[in-house]
Write a protein that holds these residues in place. Structure first.
Motif, PDB file in Angstrom:
ATOM      1  N   HIS A 395      16.690  20.496  86.894  1.00 36.15           N
ATOM      2  CA  HIS A 395      17.825  21.414  86.991  1.00 36.15           C
ATOM      3  C   HIS A 395      19.158  20.696  86.723  1.00 36.15           C
ATOM      4  O   HIS A 395      20.005  21.181  85.952  1.00 36.15           O
ATOM      5  N   THR A 396      19.355  19.535  87.312  1.00 33.30           N
ATOM      6  CA  THR A 396      20.606  18.796  87.142  1.00 33.30           C
ATOM      7  C   THR A 396      20.795  18.356  85.698  1.00 33.30           C
ATOM      8  O   THR A 396      21.896  18.482  85.128  1.00 33.30           O
ATOM      9  N   GLU A 397      19.719  17.832  85.095  1.00 37.69           N
ATOM     10  CA  GLU A 397      19.804  17.398  83.698  1.00 37.69           C
ATOM     11  C   GLU A 397      20.090  18.573  82.777  1.00 37.69           C
ATOM     12  O   GLU A 397      20.867  18.455  81.813  1.00 37.69           O
ATOM     13  N   ARG A 398      19.475  19.710  83.084  1.00 34.28           N
ATOM     14  CA  ARG A 398      19.692  20.895  82.258  1.00 34.28           C
ATOM     15  C   ARG A 398      21.154  21.350  82.325  1.00 34.28           C
ATOM     16  O   ARG A 398      21.764  21.671  81.309  1.00 34.28           O
ATOM     17  N   GLN A 399      21.718  21.347  83.509  1.00 29.34           N
ATOM     18  CA  GLN A 399      23.115  21.748  83.650  1.00 29.34           C
ATOM     19  C   GLN A 399      24.045  20.770  82.937  1.00 29.34           C
ATOM     20  O   GLN A 399      25.068  21.165  82.349  1.00 29.34           O
ATOM     21  N   THR A 400      23.716  19.492  82.980  1.00 25.96           N
ATOM     22  CA  THR A 400      24.516  18.488  82.278  1.00 25.96           C
ATOM     23  C   THR A 400      24.516  18.736  80.779  1.00 25.96           C
ATOM     24  O   THR A 400      25.571  18.680  80.118  1.00 25.96           O
ATOM     25  N   MET A 401      23.349  19.022  80.224  1.00 29.70           N
ATOM     26  CA  MET A 401      23.235  19.284  78.789  1.00 29.70           C
ATOM     27  C   MET A 401      23.953  20.571  78.414  1.00 29.70           C
ATOM     28  O   MET A 401      24.643  20.642  77.377  1.00 29.70           O
ATOM     29  N   PHE A 402      23.804  21.600  79.232  1.00 32.86           N
ATOM     30  CA  PHE A 402      24.466  22.872  78.935  1.00 32.86           C
ATOM     31  C   PHE A 402      25.993  22.728  79.001  1.00 32.86           C
ATOM     32  O   PHE A 402      26.714  23.350  78.220  1.00 32.86           O
ATOM     33  N   LYS A 403      26.482  21.915  79.941  1.00 33.90           N
ATOM     34  CA  LYS A 403      27.922  21.674  80.019  1.00 33.90           C
ATOM     35  C   LYS A 403      28.426  20.996  78.753  1.00 33.90           C
ATOM     36  O   LYS A 403      29.505  21.329  78.225  1.00 33.90           O
ATOM     37  N   ARG A 404      27.643  20.063  78.231  1.00 31.07           N
ATOM     38  CA  ARG A 404      28.024  19.385  76.989  1.00 31.07           C
ATOM     39  C   ARG A 404      28.002  20.366  75.822  1.00 31.07           C
ATOM     40  O   ARG A 404      28.856  20.301  74.932  1.00 31.07           O
ATOM     41  N   LEU A 405      27.039  21.284  75.814  1.00 32.91           N
ATOM     42  CA  LEU A 405      27.007  22.317  74.777  1.00 32.91           C
ATOM     43  C   LEU A 405      28.281  23.169  74.815  1.00 32.91           C
ATOM     44  O   LEU A 405      28.859  23.492  73.777  1.00 32.91           O
TER      45      LEU A 405
END
Length: 432
Positions: A395-405
């Protein structure tokens, strides 16, 4: 010679035993990347046979096999010594020993055939084998040797498996890897020497490797591979013997090898995991899947960029760089999956198709962000061989990637647009 003739039955039993033991032992030679070691030992056995005849002037199969075993041991030692104590690699050392020993064997064989005592020796039969000359005592010898080989393989199966896949790890656990390797070489030598009379020097390597390679096409489990190799070897021996009895002067040894080759070719074409047919079918499925996903992605990104509802096939072909025929084929497949539909405005997503396209585009863009900033994500446990990266993220990694998107303004947003379009349609229908 009829198939029920006692001599034929002895030959049949001997060739079946040879096939079983060769297939089982050949698995470990194949997994150890020593497919040519059997060929080298078989060719090295020829000078042993000739030397034993010159020393004794007796045509004894037992003595010939002893001579072949002694020279075979010398050849295996030379192969090991050359590869360990020089810069020459093992495959090159095998080739050197094979050619040198076989050359010496041919020279001695020619000398014997031109001598007074060698005219009737029949040693040339060891080149291609003469299974028809096997007698009951030879069968007893093969039974004993096959039993020893199979029993040894059963007792040392785990050790041979460790030797074949990770000898350094086995050495770290305290196993005598050099000793196990020597035992395996000795077993290969015994198998080769046993089969010389049946299939000969030239073809013995095929009996070792072909059943093992054939079995490899059907399984990834070594225990199953060993069993299948023994079965394929036994069937090759039985079929080769049977067909050689149906035609006069048809050699048994080459027929056994041809039977083994037939099983191999069948496996290459039809095996369920690595066969040509299944790989072709899988390739066609992947091509269809990629074509459909490419068209979905192009349609999604076009609608995302222009906020336009529908597109024609010509527009999609131009934007995707694919031919109109391919795009038409993709649209038909997508329609059958209920991913798109066509109305007066052009090609549009269904609700399911929009969700599918959104997942494809999101996954693609997350991969793009990952590769653009790979050093920042070294702590992520990402398998680049997998198609989907999102399912590999917590979940944390996914949110990090989505924030970068979102920072790059790459986050797919067509779902919201399509929801607004559908709401507008519903409102207009109600007002009407």
């Amino acid at each position: 010679m009829t198939f029920l003739d006692p001599n034929t039955l002895w030959v049949l039993l001997a060739c079946m035993l040879l096939g079983i033991s060769s297939g089982v032992i050949g698995c470990f030679a194949f997994l150890r990347n020593r497919s040519l070691i059997g060929d080298a030992l078989a060719h090295a056995a020829l000078p042993g046979v000739c030397i034993m005849f010159l020393l004794t002037q007796i045509k004894s199969i037992g003595l010939f096999l002893i001579g072949a075993a002694i020279i075979g041991l010398l050849a295996s030692y030379c192969i090991t010594a050359i590869s360990r104590h020089t810069r020459i690699k093992e495959d090159a050392s095998i080739a050197i020993i094979l050619s040198v020993f076989f050359g010496a064997g041919i020279m001695l064989l020619t000398y014997i055939q031109h001598s007074n005592s060698g005219n009737q020796s029949g040693l040339d039969k060891f080149l291609f084998g003469q299974a028809a000359s096997l007698v009951l005592s030879d069968v007893y010898t093969m039974i004993a040797i096959s039993a020893v080989l199979l029993l040894t393989t059963t007792l040392l199966f785990k050790e041979f498996t460790l030797l074949s896949f990770d000898s350094n790890f086995g050495r770290g656990l305290g196993f005598p890897m050099k000793g196990l390797d020597g035992i395996l070489m000795l077993m290969i030598l015994l198998c080769v020497v046993t089969g010389l009379q049946a299939v000969g020097v030239v073809l013995m390597s095929a009996m070792l490797i072909t059943p093992a390679v054939t079995a490899r096409y059907w399984t990834d489990k070594i225990s199953t591979m060993v069993i299948l190799a023994g079965v394929f070897g036994a069937l090759s021996g039985v079929l080769g013997t049977y067909f050689s009895t149906q035609v006069n002067n048809l050699p048994t040894g080459p027929m056994i090898v041809l039977a083994a080759t037939t099983f191999f070719l069948f496996s290459v074409i039809f095996s369920p995991k690595r066969g040509v047919v299944i790989r072709l079918v899988t390739h066609m499925k992947v091509r269809k899947k990629v074509l459909q996903e490419d068209v979905l992605q192009v349609l999604y990104e076009s609608m995302e960029y222009e906020l336009k509802e529908g597109y024609s096939i010509d527009e999609l072909a131009k934007r995707s760089g694919k031919s109109i025929t391919k795009v038409q084929r993709a649209i038909e497949m997508l329609k059958s999956h209920l991913f798109v539909h066509v109305d007066q405005t052009g090609i549009q997503f269904t609700k399911t198709g929009l969700q599918k396209a959104h997942e494809i585009v999101l996954n693609e863009r997350v991969w793009d962000v990952y590769y653009m900033n790979e050093l920042d994500y070294q702590g992520f446990n990402i398998d680049k061989g997998q198609e989907n990266i999102i399912t590999q993220l917590n979940h944390t990694e996914r949110q990090t990637m989505f924030k970068r998107l979102e920072d790059y303004e790459m986050m797919p947003n067509l779902l919201a647009f399509q929801a607004n379009v559908l709401s507008d349609k519903k409102r207009s229908e109600v007002s009407l």
